[in-house]
Design an enzyme around this catalytic site. Structure first.
Site, short mmCIF file in Angstrom:
data_model
loop_
_atom_site.label_atom_id
_atom_site.label_comp_id
_atom_site.label_asym_id
_atom_site.label_seq_id
_atom_site.Cartn_x
_atom_site.Cartn_y
_atom_site.Cartn_z
N MET A 73 0.82 -1.21 0.00
CA MET A 73 0.00 0.00 0.00
C MET A 73 0.86 1.27 0.00
O MET A 73 2.06 1.22 0.20
CB MET A 73 -0.92 0.00 1.22
CG MET A 73 -1.93 -1.14 1.21
SD MET A 73 -3.01 -1.15 2.65
CE MET A 73 -3.99 0.35 2.36
N HIS A 74 0.20 2.38 -0.23
CA HIS A 74 0.72 3.74 0.00
C HIS A 74 1.74 4.25 -1.01
O HIS A 74 2.03 5.45 -1.04
CB HIS A 74 1.34 3.88 1.39
CG HIS A 74 0.52 3.32 2.51
ND1 HIS A 74 -0.79 3.70 2.72
CD2 HIS A 74 0.83 2.44 3.49
CE1 HIS A 74 -1.25 3.05 3.79
NE2 HIS A 74 -0.30 2.29 4.26
N ASP A 94 -2.67 -5.02 0.44
CA ASP A 94 -2.20 -6.35 0.85
C ASP A 94 -2.88 -6.89 2.10
O ASP A 94 -3.24 -8.07 2.16
CB ASP A 94 -0.68 -6.36 1.02
CG ASP A 94 -0.15 -5.21 1.87
OD1 ASP A 94 -0.94 -4.44 2.46
OD2 ASP A 94 1.09 -5.08 1.96
#
Length: 482
Positions: free
Chosen positions: A79-80, A235
């Site tokens: 992520m991110h 995830d």
């Protein structure tokens, strides 16, 4: 057949699942992380494409003609990460990853604007996407001026697979630009961080269809052209789908590179000041809470590198029966910390070393330190209204019986190991591919696995570990004050 593709930090995994949700085959390809400066963590998106292609070709070698029966594809990913594209969809710079904390000052500045916590339901952490763009604007203005689209890592893979600029709710919730309760981009938050709505991908639910597989790739891998690609999930949400963690009270603990205490919720329960993440889940009308520590199994991996031994050898040397806590205390803040401290500059340490300390003592201290950090996460999650009845354990660290028994004892909650099978993010992604293709009820697809073993708290050690936890918190507080 259904295909799940998980873009992790250390590699890509492709998993093939049949209609009965049995894993037919899987394959992986490795990735590396570049850290050109302190606090930086980057990857070249071209490496993601190469690794995905490598994993799919390896899966084709294993599964043969079975790939031709694939009816749906799901995506999962780290992520991110900020993947910045120009108007021609060309990558402008290496992706700034989730564990990159260079933008801690920019994160603090955005977080000081009260509408971020009010709308997104979360602290603006340095690892989130929005402060990364603020850092690029300040430090690489020639790059920022060319940004036409910002994609999360798995959504860059989607662009390659389908040609569509699309994201989904669970991953988008980690950008600090999403109205998490309303499940839509917030124009107010985008405006406040100097971004535009047209720079964002379209949003769908993780169980919805985002597009079809391009002919070139379909032919290369032996999959039908136009095969539906699901929205997918970040995830941890994908792992939750794989574990059937979708109802209130369902939870898991992940011992991967980072550590996660995850609880599914049937309503939006933000409490930003706790540093617990309140994110959308990957299926409609469902959310989740998540406490995150930035160094979990990676802390043991770091210590393994220092000692010149493997993490599995270190784990084997301490046996399987939990012992009373060691006199050595380890603070596991090798990359700063997220929940509950939100401190990018927090550092790790060993305290209490004496001549008699052996490698086994330090190994136990590392595992205890990570477990104490997970306990802080559970306390924070409970303060935000979260509830978990038991924790399913996943990730590389879950192969250690000692660690699982320790988590059950320190967190005072049963820890379960699923019966033999692969229930990780790639499996969850394959389930989302099934949902997108079939339109089935998520409750009928996202079933909980059978439990092979339960680790119950060892109550005779409760007092000793409570005392060690108090020492851990005191040392961490003392370091934060210096």
């Amino acid at each position: 057949m259904y295909l799940g593709i998980d873009l992790g930090t250390s590699g890509v995994k492709a998993l093939l699942m049949d209609d009965a949700q049995q894993v037919v085959a899987s394959a992986t390809a490795a990735l590396t992380v570049q850290q050109p400066k302190p606090l930086w963590s980057e990857q070249d998106p071209a490496d993601w494409i190469a690794a995905t292609d490598q994993a799919l070709l390896a899966l084709k070698d294993k599964a043969g003609q079975a790939l031709a029966a694939v009816k749906g594809i799901g995506l999962s990913g780290q992520m991110h990460g900020a993947t910045l594209l120009d108007a021609a969809d060309q990558v402008l710079r290496p992706c700034i990853l989730w564990n990159d904390v260079r933008s801690h000052a920019e994160a603090a500045a955005l977080d000081a604007d009260p509408q971020f916590r009010a709308i997104s339901g979360n602290i603006v952490f340095p690892g989130f996407t929005a402060p990364k763009l603020a850092w690029v604007r300040e430090n690489e203005p020639e790059v920022f001026d060319k940004v036409a689209k910002v994609l999360l890592p798995k959504d860059y893979l989607r662009l390659w697979l389908t040609g569509a600029h699309v994201s989904e709710m669970s991953d988008a919730a980690g950008t600090a630009w999403l109205d998490v309760g309303g499940r839509c981009w917030s124009t107010d938050l985008l405006d406040a961080s100097g971004m535009r709505a047209d720079q964002m991908p379209d949003l769908i639910e993780g169980s919805a269809a985002s597009g079809g597989l391009r002919a070139e790739l379909a032919q290369r891998w032996g999959i039908a052209t136009g095969t539906v690609v699901a929205g997918g999930a970040g995830d941890n949400a994908a792992s939750a789908i794989g574990l059937g963690t979708i109802g209130a009270g369902d939870g898991f603990v992940s011992l991967g590179t980072s550590g996660v205490v995850f609880a599914a919720t049937d309503s939006y329960l933000p409490k930003a000041e706790s540093a617990v993440h309140a994110f959308c889940h990957a299926i409609p009308d469902t959310w989740h809470q998540m406490g995150v520590i930035l160094s979990a199994a990676s802390a043991l991996g770091w210590f393994a590198g220092i000692t010149g031994r493997s993490a599995s050898d270190l784990s084997a040397a301490i046996g399987t029966e939990v012992q009373a806590p060691t006199a050595v205390t380890f603070l596991p803040y090798l990359s700063g910390e997220r929940t509950p401290h939100n401190d990018a500059m927090l550092q790790g340490s060993f305290t209490g070393l004496i001549h008699a300390a052996q490698t086994e003592d330090l190994t136990r201290a590392v595992i205890e330190g990570v477990t104490f950090a997970l306990k802080e996460n559970l306390i924070a999650l409970q303060s935000a209204g979260g509830r978990v009845d038991a924790l399913l354990a996943v990730g590389g660290g879950a192969r250690s019986p000692y660690w699982l028994q320790l988590i059950a004892t320190v967190l005072n909650i049963p820890v379960h190991i699923a019966a033999d099978g692969d229930y990780g993010a790639a499996f969850g992604a394959a389930r989302l591919g099934m949902l997108a293709q079939s339109g089935a009820d998520p409750q009928s697809v996202c079933l909980r696995p059978a439990i092979e073993r339960e680790y119950a708290p060892q109550t005779q050690l409760t007092d000793a570990f409570e005392s060690a936890f108090d020492r851990f918190q005191s040392l961490r507080s003392a370091i934060k004050m210096t």
